[in-house]
Every structure is written in structure tokens, then in C-alpha cells.
Write a protein that holds these residues in place. Structure first.
Motif, PDB file in Angstrom:
ATOM      1  N   ALA A  67       0.818  -1.218   0.000  1.00  0.00           N
ATOM      2  CA  ALA A  67       0.000   0.000   0.000  1.00  0.00           C
ATOM      3  C   ALA A  67       0.851   1.266   0.000  1.00  0.00           C
ATOM      4  N   GLU A  68       2.028   1.222   0.626  1.00  0.00           N
ATOM      5  CA  GLU A  68       2.848   2.436   0.687  1.00  0.00           C
ATOM      6  C   GLU A  68       3.407   2.846  -0.673  1.00  0.00           C
ATOM      7  N   LEU A  69       3.308   1.985  -1.658  1.00  0.00           N
ATOM      8  CA  LEU A  69       3.683   2.355  -3.024  1.00  0.00           C
ATOM      9  C   LEU A  69       2.413   2.664  -3.815  1.00  0.00           C
ATOM     10  N   ALA A  70       1.571   3.473  -3.204  1.00  0.00           N
ATOM     11  CA  ALA A  70       0.277   3.820  -3.815  1.00  0.00           C
ATOM     12  C   ALA A  70       0.472   4.398  -5.211  1.00  0.00           C
ATOM     13  N   ARG A  71      -0.469   4.083  -6.070  1.00  0.00           N
ATOM     14  CA  ARG A  71      -0.406   4.556  -7.448  1.00  0.00           C
ATOM     15  C   ARG A  71      -1.385   5.697  -7.631  1.00  0.00           C
ATOM     16  N   PRO A  72      -1.055   6.639  -8.488  1.00  0.00           N
ATOM     17  CA  PRO A  72       0.228   6.740  -9.190  1.00  0.00           C
ATOM     18  C   PRO A  72       1.354   7.104  -8.231  1.00  0.00           C
ATOM     19  N   HIS A  73       2.547   6.680  -8.596  1.00  0.00           N
ATOM     20  CA  HIS A  73       3.734   6.857  -7.755  1.00  0.00           C
ATOM     21  C   HIS A  73       4.897   7.235  -8.668  1.00  0.00           C
ATOM     22  N   ARG A  74       5.730   8.135  -8.212  1.00  0.00           N
ATOM     23  CA  ARG A  74       6.897   8.542  -9.008  1.00  0.00           C
ATOM     24  C   ARG A  74       8.153   8.309  -8.166  1.00  0.00           C
ATOM     25  N   SER A  75       9.198   7.790  -8.803  1.00  0.00           N
ATOM     26  CA  SER A  75      10.455   7.533  -8.094  1.00  0.00           C
ATOM     27  C   SER A  75      11.045   8.850  -7.597  1.00  0.00           C
ATOM     28  N   PRO A  76      11.887   8.784  -6.559  1.00  0.00           N
ATOM     29  CA  PRO A  76      12.485  10.015  -6.023  1.00  0.00           C
ATOM     30  C   PRO A  76      13.219  10.843  -7.081  1.00  0.00           C
ATOM     31  N   LYS A  77      13.856  10.199  -8.039  1.00  0.00           N
ATOM     32  CA  LYS A  77      14.574  10.932  -9.096  1.00  0.00           C
ATOM     33  C   LYS A  77      13.636  11.396 -10.209  1.00  0.00           C
ATOM     34  N   GLY A  78      12.378  10.943 -10.167  1.00  0.00           N
ATOM     35  CA  GLY A  78      11.405  11.364 -11.172  1.00  0.00           C
ATOM     36  C   GLY A  78      11.524  10.661 -12.506  1.00  0.00           C
ATOM     37  N   ASP A  79      12.362   9.632 -12.582  1.00  0.00           N
ATOM     38  CA  ASP A  79      12.551   8.965 -13.872  1.00  0.00           C
ATOM     39  C   ASP A  79      11.620   7.786 -14.101  1.00  0.00           C
ATOM     40  N   VAL A  80      10.920   7.335 -13.060  1.00  0.00           N
ATOM     41  CA  VAL A  80       9.981   6.220 -13.195  1.00  0.00           C
ATOM     42  C   VAL A  80       8.644   6.613 -12.588  1.00  0.00           C
ATOM     43  N   GLU A  81       7.580   6.453 -13.387  1.00  0.00           N
ATOM     44  CA  GLU A  81       6.212   6.645 -12.893  1.00  0.00           C
ATOM     45  C   GLU A  81       5.520   5.295 -12.871  1.00  0.00           C
ATOM     46  N   VAL A  82       4.901   4.957 -11.749  1.00  0.00           N
ATOM     47  CA  VAL A  82       4.060   3.777 -11.676  1.00  0.00           C
ATOM     48  C   VAL A  82       2.641   4.279 -11.918  1.00  0.00           C
ATOM     49  N   LEU A  83       2.115   4.006 -13.112  1.00  0.00           N
ATOM     50  CA  LEU A  83       0.773   4.484 -13.466  1.00  0.00           C
ATOM     51  C   LEU A  83      -0.313   3.735 -12.726  1.00  0.00           C
ATOM     52  N   GLY A  84      -0.078   2.449 -12.537  1.00  0.00           N
ATOM     53  CA  GLY A  84      -1.076   1.612 -11.901  1.00  0.00           C
ATOM     54  C   GLY A  84      -0.506   0.235 -11.698  1.00  0.00           C
ATOM     55  N   ALA A  85      -1.276  -0.612 -11.048  1.00  0.00           N
ATOM     56  CA  ALA A  85      -0.831  -1.972 -10.804  1.00  0.00           C
ATOM     57  C   ALA A  85      -2.037  -2.848 -10.521  1.00  0.00           C
ATOM     58  N   ASP A  86      -1.845  -4.123 -10.766  1.00  0.00           N
ATOM     59  CA  ASP A  86      -2.797  -5.124 -10.310  1.00  0.00           C
ATOM     60  C   ASP A  86      -1.967  -6.125  -9.511  1.00  0.00           C
ATOM     61  N   PRO A  87      -2.537  -7.192  -8.984  1.00  0.00           N
ATOM     62  CA  PRO A  87      -1.725  -8.080  -8.142  1.00  0.00           C
ATOM     63  C   PRO A  87      -0.503  -8.682  -8.847  1.00  0.00           C
ATOM     64  N   GLY A  88      -0.531  -8.814 -10.178  1.00  0.00           N
ATOM     65  CA  GLY A  88       0.573  -9.473 -10.860  1.00  0.00           C
ATOM     66  C   GLY A  88       1.476  -8.593 -11.692  1.00  0.00           C
ATOM     67  N   ALA A  89       1.148  -7.307 -11.816  1.00  0.00           N
ATOM     68  CA  ALA A  89       1.961  -6.439 -12.683  1.00  0.00           C
ATOM     69  C   ALA A  89       1.816  -4.982 -12.278  1.00  0.00           C
ATOM     70  N   ALA A  90       2.858  -4.229 -12.596  1.00  0.00           N
ATOM     71  CA  ALA A  90       2.825  -2.774 -12.435  1.00  0.00           C
ATOM     72  C   ALA A  90       3.129  -2.176 -13.799  1.00  0.00           C
ATOM     73  N   TYR A  91       2.545  -1.011 -14.070  1.00  0.00           N
ATOM     74  CA  TYR A  91       2.649  -0.374 -15.381  1.00  0.00           C
ATOM     75  C   TYR A  91       3.483   0.886 -15.231  1.00  0.00           C
ATOM     76  N   LEU A  92       4.666   0.875 -15.849  1.00  0.00           N
ATOM     77  CA  LEU A  92       5.669   1.906 -15.630  1.00  0.00           C
ATOM     78  C   LEU A  92       5.896   2.753 -16.871  1.00  0.00           C
ATOM     79  N   VAL A  93       6.059   4.046 -16.640  1.00  0.00           N
ATOM     80  CA  VAL A  93       6.510   4.955 -17.681  1.00  0.00           C
ATOM     81  C   VAL A  93       7.924   5.354 -17.274  1.00  0.00           C
ATOM     82  N   ILE A  94       8.878   5.021 -18.134  1.00  0.00           N
ATOM     83  CA  ILE A  94      10.277   5.308 -17.864  1.00  0.00           C
ATOM     84  C   ILE A  94      10.676   6.556 -18.635  1.00  0.00           C
ATOM     85  N   HIS A  95      11.225   7.530 -17.931  1.00  0.00           N
ATOM     86  CA  HIS A  95      11.726   8.758 -18.553  1.00  0.00           C
ATOM     87  C   HIS A  95      13.242   8.621 -18.648  1.00  0.00           C
TER      88      HIS A  95
END
Length: 187
Positions: free
Chosen positions: A121-149
Motif C-alpha cells: 500500500a505504501e507504493l500507492a499509485r500513481p507513484h513517481r520515483s524520487p529521481k522522477g525517472d519512473v512513474e508507476v501508473l497503476g498496478a494489479d496483483p501481478g503487474a505494475a505499469y511503468l513509464v520510464i523517462h
């Protein structure tokens, strides 16, 4: 009369042909066949294996995953996390269009991170990495959907999730996942 159902699985493997750990696909297919799995095939060199099994969801799939991981570690000499998905699960994941509306530019990559367990839960979506280069758009139990900058044309983040995530992750680009599914369906 007992009827058994055969399921086609895609095994997304982590730690295959990276970091100096080289495994020829012929050897990898043989390792899966040694477990009595049917119709074993592979796709590209990054650890994508298709096979059929009578194992079903729940305890059957968990036991099959553990059996594959134990066999690969024993034979290769290092742990190889395995994320098993059915062809139908991967097709449904792609049909949901998790990246709908994301503009792809030369500095943006769309990535599916296959997870061994759900994100906490602490990686609530949407979530962005501290450096801002990875966005977690969403997730389900088996996968997370990432936008990599990308930075200077490179994906610099080694760990996508912080230490709050204790599971295993292996990532595939969206377009590669589409090709993996198409190859698995050709069975």
C-alpha cells in the motif's frame, strides 16, 4: 471419467542473460522439459519460456513456480525468479490498455513489471520515483505499469521499487510483451 485441463503458461524469468549469466535458450528449454512440462518453447534471449501444464491457479501454480525456481537454481547455480502468467492473463492485461493516453516520445519507454506478489500500500499509485525517472501508473496483483523517462537516452534506475517491496520483479517493454504474447499463441 476424469477430465484434465492443460494451460499454456508464459514464464517471465529474471536474471537470464544479464550480468554475465549466460544461458543458451536450448539449455533453458531443456531445463523446463526436464520437469515434464509440455510444448516448451522460448522467445528471444531474455528469459521468456512458453509451456503447457495441468497445474491450475492457486496452490497448483505456486507449487509449479517453486518447482521451476528450485530446478533452475540447482542446475544454473544461482536463483532465477519466475513469474508465471497464462496466455489469457497476458492478453487481458494488454487488452486493458494500461498506458492509454500516455504520449510516447524518444525519451519515454512503456514497461510492464511482472510481480511475484502485489505492491504494498505504501507504493500507492500513481507513484513517481524520487529521481522522477519512473512513474508507476497503476498496478494489479501481478503487474505494475511503468513509464520510464530516459536520461541522456538511458534508463538509469536499477531498482524500480524501494525496499518496501520484498517480492521479485522482471520487466518487459510493452512492445516486447505484445510480441511475447503473439509468439505464445502460435503454439
Amino acid at each position: 471419467m476424469t477430465t484434465t485441463t492443460t494451460t499454456t503458461y508464459i514464464a517471465f524469468l529474471r536474471a537470464i542473460n544479464v550480468g554475465g549469466r549466460t544461458v543458451k535458450m536450448e539449455r533453458l528449454r531443456a531445463l523446463f522439459a526436464e520437469l515434464g512440462l509440455g510444448g516448451v518453447r522460448s522467445y528471444i534471449q531474455s528469459g521468456n519460456v512458453f509451456f503447457t501444464s495441468d497445474a491450475t491457479d492457486g496452490p497448483g501454480r505456486a507449487a509449479l513456480t517453486a518447482r521451476i525456481e528450485e530446478h533452475l537454481e540447482r542446475e544454473l547455480g544461482y536463483p532465477v525468479p519466475v513469474m508465471l502468467r497464462t496466455v489469457e492473463e497476458v492478453a487481458a492485461l494488454l487488452a486493458a490498455e494500461p498506458f492509454r493516453g500516455v504520449e510516447v516520445t524518444p525519451d519515454v519507454r512503456l514497461v510492464i513489471a511482472f510481480l511475484s506478489e502485489p505492491l504494498p500500500a505504501e507504493l500507492a499509485r500513481p507513484h513517481r520515483s524520487p529521481k522522477g525517472d519512473v512513474e508507476v501508473l497503476g498496478a494489479d496483483p501481478g503487474a505494475a505499469y511503468l513509464v520510464i523517462h530516459l536520461r541522456d537516452g538511458k534508463w538509469v534506475t536499477k531498482e524500480v521499487f524501494d525496499k518496501a517491496y520484498r517480492g521479485s520483479v522482471t520487466s518487459r517493454f510493452l512492445h516486447t510483451t505484445e510480441k511475447i504474447l503473439a509468439a505464445a499463441r502460435k503454439g
